[in-house]
Design a protein around this motif. Structure first.
Motif, PDB file in Angstrom:
ATOM      1  N   PHE A  92      -5.481  -1.050   0.503  1.00  0.00           N
ATOM      2  CA  PHE A  92      -4.457  -2.026   0.876  1.00  0.00           C
ATOM      3  C   PHE A  92      -3.991  -1.809   2.310  1.00  0.00           C
ATOM      4  N   ILE A  93      -3.751  -0.559   2.660  1.00  0.00           N
ATOM      5  CA  ILE A  93      -3.252  -0.261   3.996  1.00  0.00           C
ATOM      6  C   ILE A  93      -4.318  -0.547   5.050  1.00  0.00           C
ATOM      7  N   ALA A 136      -4.467   2.326  -2.715  1.00  0.00           N
ATOM      8  CA  ALA A 136      -3.423   2.165  -1.704  1.00  0.00           C
ATOM      9  C   ALA A 136      -4.008   2.244  -0.300  1.00  0.00           C
ATOM     10  N   ARG A 186      -6.597  -2.831   4.963  1.00  0.00           N
ATOM     11  CA  ARG A 186      -6.841  -4.274   5.033  1.00  0.00           C
ATOM     12  C   ARG A 186      -8.319  -4.578   5.258  1.00  0.00           C
ATOM     13  N   SER A 194     -13.152   0.092   3.630  1.00  0.00           N
ATOM     14  CA  SER A 194     -12.320  -0.435   2.554  1.00  0.00           C
ATOM     15  C   SER A 194     -13.129  -0.696   1.281  1.00  0.00           C
ATOM     16  N   GLY A 239       0.816  -1.218   0.000  1.00  0.00           N
ATOM     17  CA  GLY A 239       0.000   0.000   0.000  1.00  0.00           C
ATOM     18  C   GLY A 239       0.846   1.262   0.000  1.00  0.00           C
TER      19      GLY A 239
END
Length: 117
Positions: free
Chosen positions: A64-65, A61, A67, A73, A11
């Motif tokens: 991704f960070i 990104a 999660r 998300s 990320g």
């Protein structure tokens, strides 16, 4: 290194790419690249479209960070996909010119079943 830190690193790397795209969209052209030396000029890129692609990459990104534990998300992935597609649509002619070669020989006329160039 624990396996849980891998999405954080990916990320962060993707986020740096997004920041680079946004910087390239807003920076003057002569800072990053030398002047164009092509014989045939390319289509101009759409700066707003490039910034939208950069924002879409930043949203991916963030997903991704964040999660699976981050509650936003799914919204971030949807917003990132919309921003990516919108930016690609705005830069369609530039991308077409960058990926498709335009120096193919043209057909002059057709004689019977043969094509004479």
């Amino acid at each position: 290194m624990r396996l849980e830190t891998f999405p954080l690193l990916v990320g962060a790397f993707i986020g740096l790419i997004g920041i680079g795209l946004i910087f390239d969209a807003w920076a003057p052209d002569d800072i990053v690249v030398s002047p164009e030396r092509r014989q045939r000029p390319r289509h101009d890129r759409d700066r707003w479209g490039e910034a939208l692609v950069g924002l879409g990459v930043l949203a991916m990104a963030a997903a991704f960070i964040g999660r699976d534990t981050w509650r936003y998300s799914t919204i971030t992935v949807i917003a990132g996909a919309v921003l990516l597609l919108w930016g690609i649509k705005r830069n369609g002619s530039y991308l077409r010119g960058a990926f498709i070669r335009g120096d193919r020989p043209k057909r002059t006329f057709v004689e019977g079943s043969r094509c004479v160039r």
